[in-house]
Design an enzyme around this catalytic site. Structure first.
Site, PDB file in Angstrom:
ATOM      1  CG  HIS A  66       5.917   7.800  -0.057  1.00  0.00           C
ATOM      2  ND1 HIS A  66       5.228   7.659  -1.237  1.00  0.00           N
ATOM      3  CD2 HIS A  66       5.474   6.808   0.775  1.00  0.00           C
ATOM      4  CE1 HIS A  66       4.395   6.622  -1.134  1.00  0.00           C
ATOM      5  NE2 HIS A  66       4.534   6.093   0.079  1.00  0.00           N
ATOM      6  CB  CYS A 117       2.781   9.362  -3.183  1.00  0.00           C
ATOM      7  SG  CYS A 117       4.245  10.295  -2.644  1.00  0.00           S
TER       8      CYS A 117
END
Length: 544
Positions: free
Chosen positions: A38, A108
């Site tokens: 992430h 993301c």
């Protein structure tokens, strides 16, 4: 150390498995995977990331993931904070809305890559973007979805933080506030003057009717009757009309204020007609059958209308289909429109019919009367702000309505008002609502919406307005155009958007920088047609 005027851009990299992928991937997947990543971008003292709730930010390292696994410096950027905010806001309303989030295909890391490309011209490390989809789609990868949801929702115990999902539209500006006040005052004065003129027109119309009746009388009797009337009447016709307009001093009949105002009114109409003739014609859509749309709406609303609403529709029918008189509907008509647009019990099909009726009405001069009536509640432009939350058929009809408002000068100027109000915790204005519709349509996958979107952007570009109007939206519109260029547009759509770009490079000094940094450069489309080449030459004067 950053150069003077530059800002450091850092990439925060988190391993969502906290080391478990590195230990177990060989056994579970048959290959070694260092982590499932992430990423977030840290700039201007905030950490920006993307998830199921859209683009969000927090202090660096303040999410439920704690401190990042590693931090990589992407580079330095010279892009000002205000421009950065405009760009983030544009992404949050287009490519990176919350509903578009997909853990595997649009996540993301895609957002972080886009933002780093914008800020520094380089993307995030390839090993993050190349994380195979088959790994994310395994039970191990899918088991991380709840964690991502918690990250987006901000439920992290002691790591809770204050979200900033909406970026403010602009920094406070005394000049901007003064201009807003002047515009609002001018609008109010214009409305008062219009009401006065309407009163006078009604009185003069009555006088003309009386004259027609008198024509049938004997000329001698008419002369005697007029003489007697002038001798006995307590208030002359001139005094009666003057009194209606707050004028108490007697004025000779040859100087009636009604005649002066009508003369000024005629002069204004002549000037507007001259401006209409000399302007570049907008792209609008005339192929709307108002009768069919009205009949369809009435059928679907059968039994759901009040007597007052039925009267409004009858007057609308006379106005649009029979061409009788000018539009003089009261505030109750807007209440009816608001009920149809917002009431859940009313079908989407009925809403589409109503909106298409409004799109047909938008082609008429006096639609401005109903637009001005909406200046208190902003019902119409609030609906524009919600265009991405309604069904595609309603989106298409509403975009058609906004586009057709460019047909007439007064209505098109209404679309560009910059006076702001609060809606859903955002500061919006007419120009922002119009921009929202234009950007949404331009970046849609629906060909019809794209066609209308290019038309709205073209119509915006050919308007002759003060630079301040476009100061706050030129960059956002430019970013949408540059993204649209990647869809291989047709020659017509390319012409419309390049025409807009040619206008925006002269409006905002930031636009040429964005074209150079992000691309594609308009030169890419050289040779498409002569008119395209001419526009590219105009843009290239500003964009080297």
């Amino acid at each position: 150390m950053a150069d003077e005027g530059s800002v450091a851009v850092e990439l925060y990299i988190y391993d969502l498995t906290q080391g478990m992928a590195a230990m177990m991937s060989q056994m579970l997947l048959g290959r070694h995977v260092e982590g499932i990543w992430h990423t977030a971008v840290v700039i201007f003292g905030k950490e920006y990331f993307y998830g199921g709730h859209g683009i969000q930010c927090c202090p660096p390292g303040a999410t439920i993931l704690g401190q990042p696994t590693k931090i990589e410096k992407i580079g330095e950027t010279f892009i000002p904070y205000q421009i950065f905010k405009d760009y983030i806001r544009g992404l949050s309303e287009s490519t990176f809305r919350g509903l578009q989030y997909n853990f595997i295909k649009h996540n993301c890391n895609n957002f972080a890559d886009d933002l780093c490309q914008f800020l520094c011209g380089v993307g995030i490390p390839k090993y993050i973007l190349d994380l195979p989809q088959e790994i994310l789609s395994t039970p191990l990868g899918q088991s991380l979805s709840p964690l991502i949801e918690r990250l987006s929702a901000g439920s992290g115990g002691s790591n809770n933080f204050a979200f900033e999902p909406q970026i403010s539209a602009r920094e406070p500006s005394p000049e901007f506030d003064d201009l807003n006040s002047q515009i609002e005052e001018a609008r109010q004065q214009s409305q008062v003057l219009e009401e006065r003129r309407q009163t006078i027109r009604e009185k003069i119309a009555k006088r003309e009717k009386k004259k027609e009746k008198k024509k049938h009388r004997n000329s001698t009797k008419l002369s005697e009757s007029a003489s007697e009337s002038n001798s006995n009447c307590g208030m002359s016709e001139a005094e009666e009309i003057n009194g209606a307009n707050g004028i108490t001093e007697p004025i000779p009949p040859e100087m009636l204020p009604s005649e002066k105002i009508l003369e000024e009114d005629a002069k204004e109409r002549a000037e507007e007609e001259e401006r209409r003739k000399n302007r570049i014609p907008p792209v609008v859509f005339h192929d709307i059958d108002a009768k069919t749309e009205l009949d369809g709406m009435v059928k679907l609303l059968d039994g759901k209308l009040t007597k007052e609403e039925e009267t409004n529709i009858e007057e609308l029918y006379q106005y649009l289909v029979q061409g009788e008189g000018s539009w003089a509907l009261g505030d109750n008509f807007l209440v009816f429109v608001g009920r149809v647009l917002r009431e859940p019990s009313i079908s989407s099909e009925a809403r589409v019919h109503l909106i298409r009726v409004l799109a047909a009405a938008a082609l008429k001069d006096d639609v401005i009367l109903i637009l001005h009536q909406d200046r208190r509640d902003h019902m119409l432009m609030n609906f524009s702000q919600d265009i991405d939350r309604i069904p595609i058929e309603e989106q298409t009809a509403w975009a058609l309505f906004i586009c057709n408002l460019f047909e007439n000068l007064s209505a098109s100027e209404w679309l560009l008002y910059i006076s702001e109000w609060s809606y859903n915790n955002q500061q919006i204005s007419n120009i922002r609502g119009t921009t929202k519709v234009a950007v949404h349509c331009l970046l849609a996958t629906c060909p019809t919406l794209q066609d209308i979107g290019t038309s709205i952007i073209y119509n915006l570009a050919i308007k002759e307005v003060k630079t301040v109007v476009f100061d706050d939206v030129a960059v956002e519109l430019t970013m949408a155009i540059l993204q649209f260029f990647n869809t291989k547009p047709s020659e017509e759509h390319l012409f419309r958007t390049l025409r807009a770009l040619a206008a925006f490079v002269n409006v905002s000094p930031d636009v040429p920088q964005f074209i150079q940094m992000i691309g594609p450069h308009p030169n890419t489309f050289k040779g498409t047609s002569q008119r395209i080449d001419e526009l590219i030459d105009q843009i290239s004067v500003k964009v080297k």
